[in-house]
Design an enzyme around this catalytic site. Structure first.
Site, PDB file in Angstrom:
ATOM      1  N   HIS A  73     -10.278  33.963 -99.120  1.00 43.75           N
ATOM      2  CA  HIS A  73      -9.876  33.913-100.487  1.00 43.75           C
ATOM      3  C   HIS A  73     -10.749  32.367-101.240  1.00 43.75           C
ATOM      4  O   HIS A  73     -11.146  31.654-100.451  1.00 43.75           O
ATOM      5  CB  HIS A  73      -8.180  33.196-100.441  1.00 43.75           C
ATOM      6  CG  HIS A  73      -7.466  33.130-101.664  1.00 43.75           C
ATOM      7  ND1 HIS A  73      -7.675  31.978-102.483  1.00 43.75           N
ATOM      8  CD2 HIS A  73      -6.758  34.066-102.176  1.00 43.75           C
ATOM      9  CE1 HIS A  73      -6.698  32.074-103.425  1.00 43.75           C
ATOM     10  NE2 HIS A  73      -6.392  33.346-103.419  1.00 43.75           N
ATOM     11  N   ASP A  91      -6.337  29.151 -92.672  1.00 41.98           N
ATOM     12  CA  ASP A  91      -5.761  29.574 -94.172  1.00 41.98           C
ATOM     13  C   ASP A  91      -4.645  30.629 -93.400  1.00 41.98           C
ATOM     14  O   ASP A  91      -4.993  31.766 -93.489  1.00 41.98           O
ATOM     15  CB  ASP A  91      -6.549  30.202 -94.857  1.00 41.98           C
ATOM     16  CG  ASP A  91      -5.928  30.833 -96.188  1.00 41.98           C
ATOM     17  OD1 ASP A  91      -4.684  30.827 -96.478  1.00 41.98           O
ATOM     18  OD2 ASP A  91      -6.555  31.250 -97.129  1.00 41.98           O
ATOM     19  N   GLN A 108      -1.323  34.567 -95.622  1.00 40.07           N
ATOM     20  CA  GLN A 108      -0.782  35.831 -95.283  1.00 40.07           C
ATOM     21  C   GLN A 108      -0.216  36.145 -94.024  1.00 40.07           C
ATOM     22  O   GLN A 108       0.024  37.115 -93.798  1.00 40.07           O
ATOM     23  CB  GLN A 108      -1.906  36.757 -95.855  1.00 40.07           C
ATOM     24  CG  GLN A 108      -2.409  36.659 -97.272  1.00 40.07           C
ATOM     25  CD  GLN A 108      -1.442  37.044 -98.184  1.00 40.07           C
ATOM     26  OE1 GLN A 108      -0.472  37.872 -97.759  1.00 40.07           O
ATOM     27  NE2 GLN A 108      -1.713  36.744 -99.505  1.00 40.07           N
ATOM     28  N   LYS A 119       5.087  32.441-100.851  1.00 41.23           N
ATOM     29  CA  LYS A 119       4.788  33.709-100.333  1.00 41.23           C
ATOM     30  C   LYS A 119       5.542  34.092 -99.191  1.00 41.23           C
ATOM     31  O   LYS A 119       5.578  35.213 -98.541  1.00 41.23           O
ATOM     32  CB  LYS A 119       3.336  34.147 -99.684  1.00 41.23           C
ATOM     33  CG  LYS A 119       2.309  33.782-100.896  1.00 41.23           C
ATOM     34  CD  LYS A 119       0.833  33.832-100.381  1.00 41.23           C
ATOM     35  CE  LYS A 119      -0.081  33.426-101.573  1.00 41.23           C
ATOM     36  NZ  LYS A 119      -0.507  34.352-102.448  1.00 41.23           N
ATOM     37  N   CYS A 175      -8.796  37.137-106.021  1.00 38.93           N
ATOM     38  CA  CYS A 175      -9.371  35.650-105.604  1.00 38.93           C
ATOM     39  C   CYS A 175     -10.439  35.854-104.318  1.00 38.93           C
ATOM     40  O   CYS A 175     -10.272  34.799-103.472  1.00 38.93           O
ATOM     41  CB  CYS A 175      -8.379  34.754-105.358  1.00 38.93           C
ATOM     42  SG  CYS A 175      -7.369  34.443-106.751  1.00 38.93           S
TER      43      CYS A 175
HETATM   44  N1  PMP Z   1      -5.436  32.013 -99.195  1.00 45.78           N
HETATM   45  C1  PMP Z   1      -4.858  33.137 -99.316  1.00 45.78           C
HETATM   46  C2  PMP Z   1      -5.256  34.137 -98.119  1.00 45.78           C
HETATM   47  C3  PMP Z   1      -3.942  33.679-100.517  1.00 45.78           C
HETATM   48  O1  PMP Z   1      -3.556  34.916-100.201  1.00 45.78           O
HETATM   49  C4  PMP Z   1      -3.630  32.765-101.448  1.00 45.78           C
HETATM   50  C5  PMP Z   1      -2.798  32.932-102.537  1.00 45.78           C
HETATM   51  N2  PMP Z   1      -3.212  34.320-102.964  1.00 45.78           N
HETATM   52  C6  PMP Z   1      -3.959  31.388-101.196  1.00 45.78           C
HETATM   53  C7  PMP Z   1      -4.878  31.159-100.183  1.00 45.78           C
HETATM   54  C8  PMP Z   1      -3.934  30.526-102.068  1.00 45.78           C
HETATM   55  O2  PMP Z   1      -2.506  30.200-102.116  1.00 45.78           O
HETATM   56  P1  PMP Z   1      -1.777  29.204-103.461  1.00 45.78           P
HETATM   57  O3  PMP Z   1      -2.248  29.917-104.578  1.00 45.78           O
HETATM   58  O4  PMP Z   1      -0.311  29.598-103.150  1.00 45.78           O
HETATM   59  O5  PMP Z   1      -2.284  27.863-103.125  1.00 45.78           O
END
Ligand code: PMP
Length: 407
Positions: A121, A198, A201, A224, A363
């Site tokens: 991401h 990270d 998910q 999430k 993203c």
């Molecule tokens: N890493 C992953 C794998 C994500 O899915 C996301 C959220 N889409 C993020 C990082 C970033 O999370 P946040 O926008 O809540 O900071």
């Protein structure tokens, strides 16, 4: 709790969108919130809204107990040794930026390497690009197998004695791939690098044990996993966090302030400058209680079963490409494209059917480049989704195909 009991806890699901029963398949972006979480936020503001750590008055003590109690729940939830290792942040993005700025800028120098993967991401790409740019280090990518998994041979080849940081997502938000974090951590440690995970998910969908993974840092977002927006967690091993400097300075994080020099509070508070995210933390604590009541094992098996069902049903639709590995190597989502239809059009037609999916680059532009697409559609599942909803998705996709074959 069976699925209809679970759904009772999510009032938002019981509504019509565009004249159809809502089918919410976008939990990968943000999950819905159970009543207990919504009520906890409202109770805090209605009954004991107060700042934490300073007042000796009753409301302040209650707010502090709620805030710090949530930290203990998070500690237990991810199996950390101590609450000193649990830092509340604005979300996973902030958590990863803290590691990059505080640990990265101090411990990485010219000629060193930072290793990530093609599936990350942006939140786990750009902070490292910045560290590489500032320090003169090289950002390296672990390649992916054709099915969107990571081969440990490639991990062994990419990580070298020059690698100082390895940062990998636990579960992909596009491919659904569950990555072998424990094994990658072993390789990172063998070369003296720290391992950053990270967990955005994974934490919502499976039991995470940071001590078993042996990672050095683990980042995730509450929103999430049934919690509120605006709060996330950075877990870090105490020995590392102790040596790291804060990246934000001000009230709350200080011990003593002189005219020219100041000292910091002990962990974890030295990383939490300013009035913290009190309601958010209390909401996250309530979300953890809820997830634990349902049972992380039950959630994991439900989400994996539903993902497998969706994968199998969607595989039977002609002209549909599914990205990522076979069902047993993934959880939580299915990402796809329909031949000759832009994913935004897919999402628009599905929305008219009351079905919420995500369309775009998710993203993850380096991954889109690797997949040789500009965008995809993604259906992501959580504990409240049902097989009937997947059937509606499949019917909606067939309708989309039909609609676009006639235009
Ligand atoms: N890493 C992953 C794998 C994500 O899915 C996301 C959220 N889409 C993020 C990082 C970033 O999370 P946040 O926008 O809540 O900071």
């Amino acid at each position: 709790m069976n699925i209809s009991d679970i759904r009772q806890h999510f009032p938002i699901l019981d509504q019509q969108v565009n004249g159809k029963d809502l089918v919410y398949l976008d939990s990968g972006a943000t999950s819905q919130k159970p009543l207990a979480v919504i009520d906890a936020l409202s109770t805090y503001y209605k009954e004991y809204n107060s700042n934490v750590h300073r007042g000796v008055h009753t409301l302040g003590t209650r707010a502090t107990d709620g805030y710090e109690g949530a930290r203990e729940k998070v500690r237990r939830f991810i199996g950390a040794k101590s609450i000193q290792e649990i830092i509340f942040t604005r979300g996973a993005t902030t958590a990863l930026n803290i590691v990059a700025q505080s640990y990265g800028l101090t411990n990485v120098k010219e000629g060193d390497e930072i290793v990530i993967t093609y599936m990350e991401h942006h939140a786990n790409v750009i902070p490292w690009q910045q560290v590489a740019k500032i320090t003169g280090a090289t950002l390296k990518y672990i390649p992916l197998q054709e099915d969107g998994t990571i081969d440990l041979k490639d991990v062994e080849e990419t990580i070298t004695p020059n690698t100082k940081i390895v940062s990998v997502m636990h579960v992909s938000n596009v491919l659904g791939t569950i990555n072998p974090i424990k094994e990658i951590t072993e390789v990172a440690h063998k070369h003296g690098a720290v391992m950053v995970v990270d967990g955005c998910q994974s934490a919502p969908h499976m039991k995470v044990d940071v001590r078993d993974l042996d990672c050095d840092f683990f980042a995730f977002s509450a929103h999430k996993m049934c919690g509120p927006t605006g709060i996330g967690v950075l877990y870090g091993k105490k020995a590392l966090l102790e040596k790291m400097e804060p990246v934000e300075f001000g009230g709350e994080m200080i011990d003593f302030v002189g005219l020219h020099e100041s000292t910091w509070k002990e962990l974890p508070w030295k990383f939490e400058a300013g009035t913290p995210i009190i309601a958010g933390a209390i909401g996250l604590g309530e979300a953890i209680d809820f997830l634990e009541k349902v049972g992380l094992d039950n959630i994991e098996s439900h989400d994996r079963k539903l993902t497998k069902y969706a994968y199998e049903q969607l595989s039977q639709v002609d002209g549909l490409t599914i990205y990522g590995p076979s069902p047993e190597k993934r959880t939580g989502l299915v990402t796809f494209n329909i031949e000759d239809v832009h994913p935004h059009d897919v999402a628009t037609v599905l929305d008219a059917e009351g079905i919420a999916v995500r369309a775009g680059h998710h993203c993850a532009q380096p991954l889109m480049k690797w997949l040789k697409v500009s965008a995809t559609a993604r259906a992501s599942f959580y504990l409240y989704n049902t097989e009937q909803e997947v059937d509606k998705l499949v019917a909606g996709i067939k309708k989309t195909k039909e609609y676009f074959s006639n235009v």
